[in-house]
Motif scaffolding. Structure first.
Motif, PDB file in Angstrom:
ATOM      1  N   LEU A 171       0.850  -1.185  -0.070  1.00 61.57           N
ATOM      2  CA  LEU A 171      -0.079  -0.073  -0.087  1.00 61.57           C
ATOM      3  C   LEU A 171       0.916   1.281   0.059  1.00 61.57           C
ATOM      4  CD1 LEU A 171      -2.873   0.716   0.286  1.00 61.57           C
ATOM      5  CD2 LEU A 171      -2.833   0.702   2.689  1.00 61.57           C
ATOM      6  N   THR A 172       1.884   1.274   0.811  1.00 62.56           N
ATOM      7  CA  THR A 172       2.689   2.348   0.743  1.00 62.56           C
ATOM      8  C   THR A 172       3.597   2.713  -0.609  1.00 62.56           C
ATOM      9  OG1 THR A 172       3.076   1.795   3.128  1.00 62.56           O
ATOM     10  CG2 THR A 172       4.799   3.324   2.174  1.00 62.56           C
ATOM     11  N   ASN A 173       3.874   1.656  -1.090  1.00 60.49           N
ATOM     12  CA  ASN A 173       4.768   1.676  -2.279  1.00 60.49           C
ATOM     13  C   ASN A 173       3.823   2.088  -3.617  1.00 60.49           C
ATOM     14  OD1 ASN A 173       7.069   0.722  -1.163  1.00 60.49           O
ATOM     15  ND2 ASN A 173       6.593  -1.235  -1.516  1.00 60.49           N
ATOM     16  N   ILE A 174       2.559   1.636  -3.537  1.00 67.32           N
ATOM     17  CA  ILE A 174       1.887   1.831  -4.623  1.00 67.32           C
ATOM     18  C   ILE A 174       1.228   3.161  -4.613  1.00 67.32           C
ATOM     19  CG2 ILE A 174      -0.579   1.168  -3.789  1.00 67.32           C
ATOM     20  CD1 ILE A 174      -0.879  -0.029  -6.148  1.00 67.32           C
ATOM     21  N   GLU A 209       2.778   5.716  -3.129  1.00 69.37           N
ATOM     22  CA  GLU A 209       4.134   6.533  -3.562  1.00 69.37           C
ATOM     23  C   GLU A 209       4.157   6.637  -5.036  1.00 69.37           C
ATOM     24  OE1 GLU A 209       8.639   7.170  -2.517  1.00 69.37           O
ATOM     25  OE2 GLU A 209       7.629   5.367  -2.347  1.00 69.37           O
ATOM     26  N   ARG A 210       3.649   5.888  -5.708  1.00 65.34           N
ATOM     27  CA  ARG A 210       3.940   5.892  -7.375  1.00 65.34           C
ATOM     28  C   ARG A 210       2.977   6.923  -7.688  1.00 65.34           C
ATOM     29  NH1 ARG A 210       2.886  -0.063  -9.610  1.00 65.34           N
ATOM     30  NH2 ARG A 210       2.933   1.111 -11.421  1.00 65.34           N
ATOM     31  N   CYS A 211       1.863   6.932  -7.245  1.00 63.00           N
ATOM     32  CA  CYS A 211       0.719   7.893  -7.511  1.00 63.00           C
ATOM     33  C   CYS A 211       1.080   9.413  -7.667  1.00 63.00           C
ATOM     34  CB  CYS A 211      -0.460   7.645  -6.835  1.00 63.00           C
ATOM     35  SG  CYS A 211      -1.177   6.247  -7.144  1.00 63.00           S
ATOM     36  N   LEU A 212       2.244   9.663  -6.616  1.00 64.83           N
ATOM     37  CA  LEU A 212       2.755  10.989  -6.350  1.00 64.83           C
ATOM     38  C   LEU A 212       3.441  11.628  -7.567  1.00 64.83           C
ATOM     39  CD1 LEU A 212       4.004  10.921  -2.731  1.00 64.83           C
ATOM     40  CD2 LEU A 212       1.896  11.342  -3.411  1.00 64.83           C
ATOM     41  N   HIS A 213       3.829  10.766  -8.430  1.00 69.04           N
ATOM     42  CA  HIS A 213       4.862  11.198  -9.519  1.00 69.04           C
ATOM     43  C   HIS A 213       4.334  11.177 -10.955  1.00 69.04           C
ATOM     44  CE1 HIS A 213       7.746  10.955  -6.251  1.00 69.04           C
ATOM     45  NE2 HIS A 213       7.525   9.553  -6.221  1.00 69.04           N
TER      46      HIS A 213
END
Length: 518
Positions: A132-135, A137-141
């Motif tokens: 959940l944390t990793n996915i 984070e991808r949405c921030l970029h």
């Protein structure tokens, strides 16, 4: 360039505020502050403080619940922020939730021998939290709407899995702690130790039906009744029964009570002259709980009927001898519930002079001092008034005067629960009056005591009945019953509006009635 730098700094500051604090907490709480030399092996050491021997279990449970609430709150925030597409907040919340979950899991595993079935949830939960944390984070970029939409669906699915896994893990952890408390009750001979364990269980029951269900499934009701069947633990009867009453707010608790013949035990405690008032009052509370009309299951009532005569007799005696309002409330609430499901109970109460005892109690402010107690009394009277032989006894004890006083019941505070209790008192007083007025003598005395003007006032004035429709219907019914026996007691205008039309038409007229000077 300057604008970009400012934005980057602001974003870094926002992330820092949420992330580093929680990460520090995660590392610090994963390590015990210290272990006292005489501490029992396996005690859960928590960052919020380490209690003494009597308070360790309670601290463990309360800390577990607090930490679970924190995680649940964070997950709830994630669902909300995900729907709004606030990706920065979604990610920072995911980081916080991840840290809280890891801290909780590590801390609990270090303090307890984690059951095997719980370990699989722990590993799966931790993996999903990291995912959940990793996915997020991808949405921030990215600003790609199509990508973000697909990610929103994926995150929502993972978040739902995390929530379910976390709930299951917490339930297992709580069940493990509850088993330890029950083992303490079963294996100890110390009144102090058993009392402490019962206190912890009672405290847990206050956190809602879900926990009560877990406590019941782990066999707490069985263990508590074992205590109540041993003379050496007499001092614990009241405490144990109060806990049983709380657990029996769920069907599983009542089923467990039925399996161990708990009703026989309750009857014994209620009827034994050696039982102290506190124990009898808490036994009455259990009876009130298991006979509540709110329960859908009635299987346990079959065994209750076998002991009903003894229980009803003991309860009305307790109403008569109660030393305070709380004891009277518990005993009368049990009787009120019993009169709903078996007419034989009403006949038993009449034989036991219950009407005299209850009406006398209403004159004693030490016993009947709140609308809640009056609600129980008037409920019993309403159910007894179905029987024809009830009317003479009510007349003999000036019961009509008391009913008219109850029709004027008003709350002494702005408490919604007290207001609702007053409405129930007014409604049931009107119902009782209507039923008793089948007897011409009752009808005549009620009219002489100015029952008609009071009923008309309640019908016409919404504020007098606290805008309650149920009170209005009951008052209209009582008014029509009195008018049938003595038509001259009601003026022509009132008769035209409140008696002559269909009941539903009079109801609609009165329910829409407001003072107007137009």
């Amino acid at each position: 360039m300057q604008t970009l730098q400012v934005d980057s700094v602001q974003r870094w500051m926002e992330d820092l505020r949420h992330m580093t604090e929680v990460e520090c907490m995660c590392v610090l709480q994963a390590k015990p502050i210290g272990v006292e030399e005489d501490a029992q092996q396996g005690e859960l050491i928590v960052a919020s403080g380490v209690g003494g021997g009597d308070h360790v279990a309670r601290n463990n449970l309360q800390t577990l619940l607090r930490r679970a609430l924190v995680v649940s709150t964070e997950l709830g925030k994630m669902f909300q922020r995900l729907e709004k597409g606030r990706w920065q907040r979604v990610h920072s919340t995911a980081v916080r939730a991840n840290c809280h979950v890891r801290s909780l899991v590590h801390e609990y595993s270090a303090a307890r021998n984690t059951p095997p079935e719980m370990q699989k949830y722990e590993k799966s939960l931790l993996d999903k939290c990291m995912e959940l944390t990793n996915i997020t984070e991808r949405c921030l970029h990215t600003d790609d709407e199509f990508f973000l939409k697909s990610m929103r669906e994926a995150i929502h699915e993972i978040l739902t899995d995390v929530s379910d896994s976390f709930s299951n893990m917490i339930d297992m952890a709580l069940a493990n702690e509850i088993r330890l408390l029950i083992k303490q009750i079963d294996s100890s001979d110390s009144v102090h130790t058993i009392g402490s364990a019962i206190s912890n269980l009672l405290s847990l029951t206050q956190d809602g039906p879900q926990l009560c269900s877990i406590i019941a499934k782990e066999g707490a009701v069985v263990s508590l009744f074992k205590i109540c069947r041993q003379d050496r633990f007499r001092d614990l009867y009241a405490h144990a029964l109060r806990t049983v009453a709380s657990i029996c707010c769920v069907e599983e608790g009542i089923n467990q009570l039925d399996k161990v013949d708990g009703i026989l035990c309750l009857a014994d405690i209620l009827t034994e002259e050696s039982s102290v008032e506190a124990a009898r009052a808490e036994a009455a509370a259990v009876v009130a709980q298991i006979t509540s009309p709110h329960h859908t299951s009635t299987q346990h009532l079959a065994s209750f009927l076998e002991s009903m005569h003894d229980i009803v007799t003991a309860l009305i005696k307790l109403c008569d001898s109660a030393s305070c309002g709380e004891v009277f409330l518990l005993a009368s609430a049990a009787l009120a519930n019993i009169t709903f499901f078996d007419s034989m109970a009403c006949e038993i109460l009449l034989q036991l002079n219950a009407i005299h005892i209850l009406l006398q109690a209403c004159r004693d402010r030490q016993r009947v001092d709140t609308p809640y107690s009056k609600d129980q009394v008037v409920t019993i009277l309403a159910n007894l008034s179905v029987l024809e032989q009830c009317a003479p006894e009510v007349l003999q004890d000036q019961g009509i005067e008391r009913l008219l006083l109850l029709l004027g019941e008003k709350p002494s505070s702005v408490s919604p629960s007290e207001g609702a209790a007053c409405e129930r008192v007014q409604q049931k007083a009107a119902v009782t009056l209507a039923r008793l007025s089948r007897d011409p003598e009752v009808s005549q005395i009620a009219i002489q005591l100015k029952a008609v003007p009071r009923l008309i006032e309640l019908c016409r004035s919404p504020t007098e009945r606290n805008n309650s429709d149920s009170v209005l219907v009951a008052c209209l019914a009582a008014l029509r019953r009195l008018a049938a026996g003595c038509p001259d007691s009601i003026e022509a205008a009132d008769h035209q509006q409140l008696i002559k039309p269909r009941l539903v038409d009079s109801f609609l007229l009165c329910s829409n009635m407001e003072e107007s000077f137009v």
